[in-house]
Design a protein around this motif. Structure first.
Motif, PDB file in Angstrom:
ATOM      1  N   ALA A 329       2.870 -14.505   2.604  1.00  0.00           N
ATOM      2  CA  ALA A 329       3.134 -14.829   4.011  1.00  0.00           C
ATOM      3  C   ALA A 329       1.898 -15.430   4.669  1.00  0.00           C
ATOM      4  O   ALA A 329       1.991 -16.399   5.442  1.00  0.00           O
ATOM      5  N   GLU A 330       0.723 -14.873   4.377  1.00  0.00           N
ATOM      6  CA  GLU A 330      -0.513 -15.405   4.961  1.00  0.00           C
ATOM      7  C   GLU A 330      -0.763 -16.834   4.507  1.00  0.00           C
ATOM      8  O   GLU A 330      -1.169 -17.692   5.305  1.00  0.00           O
ATOM      9  N   ALA A 331      -0.518 -17.112   3.227  1.00  0.00           N
ATOM     10  CA  ALA A 331      -0.745 -18.464   2.720  1.00  0.00           C
ATOM     11  C   ALA A 331       0.261 -19.448   3.307  1.00  0.00           C
ATOM     12  O   ALA A 331      -0.085 -20.579   3.648  1.00  0.00           O
ATOM     13  N   LEU A 332       1.513 -19.043   3.428  1.00  0.00           N
ATOM     14  CA  LEU A 332       2.512 -19.914   4.047  1.00  0.00           C
ATOM     15  C   LEU A 332       2.158 -20.173   5.507  1.00  0.00           C
ATOM     16  O   LEU A 332       2.317 -21.293   6.013  1.00  0.00           O
ATOM     17  N   GLY A 333       1.667 -19.169   6.192  1.00  0.00           N
ATOM     18  CA  GLY A 333       1.299 -19.317   7.589  1.00  0.00           C
ATOM     19  C   GLY A 333       0.162 -20.300   7.794  1.00  0.00           C
ATOM     20  O   GLY A 333       0.075 -20.959   8.841  1.00  0.00           O
ATOM     21  N   ALA A 334      -0.709 -20.431   6.787  1.00  0.00           N
ATOM     22  CA  ALA A 334      -1.822 -21.375   6.902  1.00  0.00           C
ATOM     23  C   ALA A 334      -1.344 -22.817   6.958  1.00  0.00           C
ATOM     24  O   ALA A 334      -2.068 -23.701   7.410  1.00  0.00           O
ATOM     25  N   GLY A 335      -0.100 -23.047   6.487  1.00  0.00           N
ATOM     26  CA  GLY A 335       0.456 -24.390   6.505  1.00  0.00           C
ATOM     27  C   GLY A 335       1.073 -24.775   7.829  1.00  0.00           C
ATOM     28  O   GLY A 335       1.531 -25.908   7.993  1.00  0.00           O
ATOM     29  N   GLY A 336       1.127 -23.845   8.769  1.00  0.00           N
ATOM     30  CA  GLY A 336       1.602 -24.187  10.102  1.00  0.00           C
ATOM     31  C   GLY A 336       2.964 -23.687  10.507  1.00  0.00           C
ATOM     32  O   GLY A 336       3.224 -23.535  11.701  1.00  0.00           O
ATOM     33  N   PRO A 337       3.889 -23.395   9.577  1.00  0.00           N
ATOM     34  CA  PRO A 337       5.207 -22.973  10.034  1.00  0.00           C
ATOM     35  C   PRO A 337       5.181 -21.569  10.630  1.00  0.00           C
ATOM     36  O   PRO A 337       4.254 -20.787  10.383  1.00  0.00           O
ATOM     37  N   GLY A 338       6.174 -21.251  11.418  1.00  0.00           N
ATOM     38  CA  GLY A 338       6.307 -19.893  11.887  1.00  0.00           C
ATOM     39  C   GLY A 338       6.721 -19.003  10.737  1.00  0.00           C
ATOM     40  O   GLY A 338       7.798 -19.180  10.156  1.00  0.00           O
ATOM     41  N   VAL A 339       5.874 -18.086  10.364  1.00  0.00           N
ATOM     42  CA  VAL A 339       6.132 -17.211   9.217  1.00  0.00           C
ATOM     43  C   VAL A 339       6.234 -15.778   9.700  1.00  0.00           C
ATOM     44  O   VAL A 339       5.335 -15.283  10.388  1.00  0.00           O
ATOM     45  N   GLU A 340       7.316 -15.124   9.329  1.00  0.00           N
ATOM     46  CA  GLU A 340       7.483 -13.705   9.633  1.00  0.00           C
ATOM     47  C   GLU A 340       7.372 -12.918   8.343  1.00  0.00           C
ATOM     48  O   GLU A 340       7.984 -13.261   7.329  1.00  0.00           O
ATOM     49  N   PHE A 341       6.587 -11.862   8.379  1.00  0.00           N
ATOM     50  CA  PHE A 341       6.419 -10.977   7.232  1.00  0.00           C
ATOM     51  C   PHE A 341       6.971  -9.607   7.585  1.00  0.00           C
ATOM     52  O   PHE A 341       6.616  -9.036   8.621  1.00  0.00           O
ATOM     53  N   LEU A 342       7.827  -9.077   6.726  1.00  0.00           N
ATOM     54  CA  LEU A 342       8.411  -7.763   6.948  1.00  0.00           C
ATOM     55  C   LEU A 342       8.106  -6.857   5.764  1.00  0.00           C
ATOM     56  O   LEU A 342       8.385  -7.210   4.611  1.00  0.00           O
ATOM     57  N   ALA A 343       7.545  -5.704   6.036  1.00  0.00           N
ATOM     58  CA  ALA A 343       7.308  -4.677   5.033  1.00  0.00           C
ATOM     59  C   ALA A 343       8.315  -3.559   5.273  1.00  0.00           C
ATOM     60  O   ALA A 343       8.164  -2.770   6.204  1.00  0.00           O
ATOM     61  N   LEU A 344       9.347  -3.517   4.461  1.00  0.00           N
ATOM     62  CA  LEU A 344      10.412  -2.542   4.651  1.00  0.00           C
ATOM     63  C   LEU A 344      10.083  -1.238   3.940  1.00  0.00           C
ATOM     64  O   LEU A 344       9.423  -1.224   2.900  1.00  0.00           O
ATOM     65  N   GLU A 345      10.569  -0.140   4.490  1.00  0.00           N
ATOM     66  CA  GLU A 345      10.235   1.185   3.962  1.00  0.00           C
ATOM     67  C   GLU A 345      11.330   1.758   3.066  1.00  0.00           C
ATOM     68  O   GLU A 345      11.405   2.964   2.878  1.00  0.00           O
ATOM     69  N   SER A 346      12.143   0.926   2.507  1.00  0.00           N
ATOM     70  CA  SER A 346      13.224   1.405   1.646  1.00  0.00           C
ATOM     71  C   SER A 346      12.669   2.191   0.459  1.00  0.00           C
ATOM     72  O   SER A 346      11.680   1.788  -0.159  1.00  0.00           O
ATOM     73  N   PRO A 347      13.319   3.303   0.090  1.00  0.00           N
ATOM     74  CA  PRO A 347      12.875   4.062  -1.075  1.00  0.00           C
ATOM     75  C   PRO A 347      13.387   3.489  -2.386  1.00  0.00           C
ATOM     76  O   PRO A 347      13.091   4.033  -3.453  1.00  0.00           O
ATOM     77  N   GLN A 348      14.147   2.389  -2.337  1.00  0.00           N
ATOM     78  CA  GLN A 348      14.872   1.936  -3.523  1.00  0.00           C
ATOM     79  C   GLN A 348      14.154   0.870  -4.331  1.00  0.00           C
ATOM     80  O   GLN A 348      14.740   0.228  -5.184  1.00  0.00           O
ATOM     81  N   GLY A 349      12.870   0.692  -4.068  1.00  0.00           N
ATOM     82  CA  GLY A 349      12.033  -0.111  -4.928  1.00  0.00           C
ATOM     83  C   GLY A 349      12.416  -1.578  -4.977  1.00  0.00           C
ATOM     84  O   GLY A 349      12.922  -2.158  -4.011  1.00  0.00           O
ATOM     85  N   HIS A 350      12.169  -2.177  -6.137  1.00  0.00           N
ATOM     86  CA  HIS A 350      12.387  -3.612  -6.297  1.00  0.00           C
ATOM     87  C   HIS A 350      13.837  -3.998  -6.069  1.00  0.00           C
ATOM     88  O   HIS A 350      14.120  -5.081  -5.554  1.00  0.00           O
ATOM     89  N   ASP A 351      14.759  -3.148  -6.450  1.00  0.00           N
ATOM     90  CA  ASP A 351      16.184  -3.451  -6.312  1.00  0.00           C
ATOM     91  C   ASP A 351      16.713  -3.236  -4.899  1.00  0.00           C
ATOM     92  O   ASP A 351      17.922  -3.366  -4.670  1.00  0.00           O
TER      93      ASP A 351
END
Length: 372
Positions: A329-351
């Motif tokens: 997200a930080e690298a995409l944001g450096a390119g200028g677009p509006g970038v939203e980063f979400l860190a979700l707290e789901s217990p279900q891992g990668h899936d």
């Protein structure tokens, strides 16, 4: 060897002599896809979905195949990816066994399955084949490309290799490369398959099939797709019934978590081609976005000209840890677009993106509804 093609699958032919990044070409190759919703008259409402390793193109039910798809709760009329508004194309990855050309497909030069004669596969090949599919269907500009897991890697490759093809991007539980832990897990999965005598250097058939290797590989994968917290809450130290334990013999299955892994691995056993598993998993290990672009990943992403992007990760994901999505997200944001980063707290891992729609659905729906 068998391909596993959903009944409503459609196909786009790749150009004859399709070049592979690591060398070799494909002749008579194709990409499998399904589509959902209708394109607008201007063709400006098209979304491309790139999938995880073992997934087919049947992302959701529709009149031509009413069976539930792998992302059923996320895709359809009135759902987060609303097909009343969007025309969605989901492709099956090149190298798979779900309709797109891969090791289980027939090599037109020999009339036999490719097996290990299939050229070395890369994420870049998967991205190029997907981009060709979009254009062959008549679309020169996507509203959005959505990539999940391996598909998130493919989406990043597509965006950098085909600049201007997409206006926006949703990246879920992926990264610009694989970290050592996930490489180690997939190495063990491949070893389990290759060390099964029935694999026979890729020359197995339905009667001589590497069952043990595939079962072990799938169990290893499933252990990493969820989190230890979920295993604790779902199973604890609960035992299987005495009947089930006795059926397994000495040192067999004893705990419910073992039974769960075995049940789901058995279901997967004859639904995916072992050689395809080897090729696709290795392509994930070898992918490095910066190396692919001849620079750093940060520089490659900063060059993109997207209107906006959404990057989602899960704090319990051990295959693609949350730090990878934050860096993306930080690298995409450096390119200028509006970038939203979400860190979700789901217990279900990668899936989690497959099952925790209550957490994933609202931000994806919001992203696709605002600013268009």
């Amino acid at each position: 060897m068998t391909e596993f093609i959903p009944r409503a699958t459609r196909f786009v032919d790749l150009p004859d002599g399709f070049p592979m990044r690591a060398g070799g070409t494909l002749h008579g190759a194709r990409i499998a896809y399904e589509s959902f919703g209708r394109p607008s008259p201007a063709g400006d409402n098209v979304i491309l979905i790139l999938t995880g390793l073992s997934t087919d193109a049947h992302a959701a039910s529709h009149p031509h195949d009413p069976g539930p798809g792998w992302w059923e709760a996320m895709l359809g009329p009135g759902r987060p990816i609303d097909t009343d508004r969007w025309h969605v194309i989901c492709v099956n990855s090149l190298g798979s066994c779900k309709g797109s050309t891969g090791p289980a497909s027939i090599d037109p030069r020999t009339g036999e399955p490719y097996r290990l004669d299939f050229p070395e596969l890369s994420i870049e090949d998967i991205a190029d084949a997907a981009a060709h599919t979009v254009r062959a269907l008549g679309f020169e500009r996507l509203a959005c490309v959505i990539g999940v897991s391996m598909g998130g890697m493919g989406a990043l490759s597509l965006l950098t290799r085909h600049p201007g093809l997409a206006r926006s991007h949703v990246n879920i539980s992926a990264g610009v490369h694989s970290l050592p832990f996930s490489i180690a897990v997939r190495s063990l999965q491949r070893q389990a398959i290759r060390f099964d005598p029935q694999w026979n250097q890729g020359r197995y058939d339905t009667e001589h099939y590497p069952c043990r290797g595939m079962l072990t590989a799938r169990k290893l994968g499933m252990m990493t797709y969820r989190s230890a917290r979920e295993w604790d809450s779902r199973f604890g130290r609960a035992r299987l019934s005495p009947e089930r334990s006795c059926d397994e013999g000495p040192f067999g299955l004893e705990f419910q978590v073992e039974g769960y892994l075995d049940f789901h691995a058995q279901r997967f056993l004859h639904r995916f081609d072992p050689n395809s598993y080897l090729y696709l998993s290795r392509s994930m290990d070898r992918f490095d976005l910066g190396e692919s672009c001849g620079t750093t990943a940060e520089e490659a992403l900063a060059r993109l000209h997207l209107e906006k992007a959404l990057v989602i990760g899960v704090e319990s994901d051990i295959l693609f840890p949350l730090s990878q999505q934050r860096e993306l997200a930080e690298a995409l944001g450096a390119g200028g677009p509006g970038v939203e980063f979400l860190a979700l707290e789901s217990p279900q891992g990668h899936d989690a993106f497959l099952v925790d729609v209550a957490r994933f659905g609202p931000p994806v729906a919001k992203f696709l509804s605002v600013g268009w």
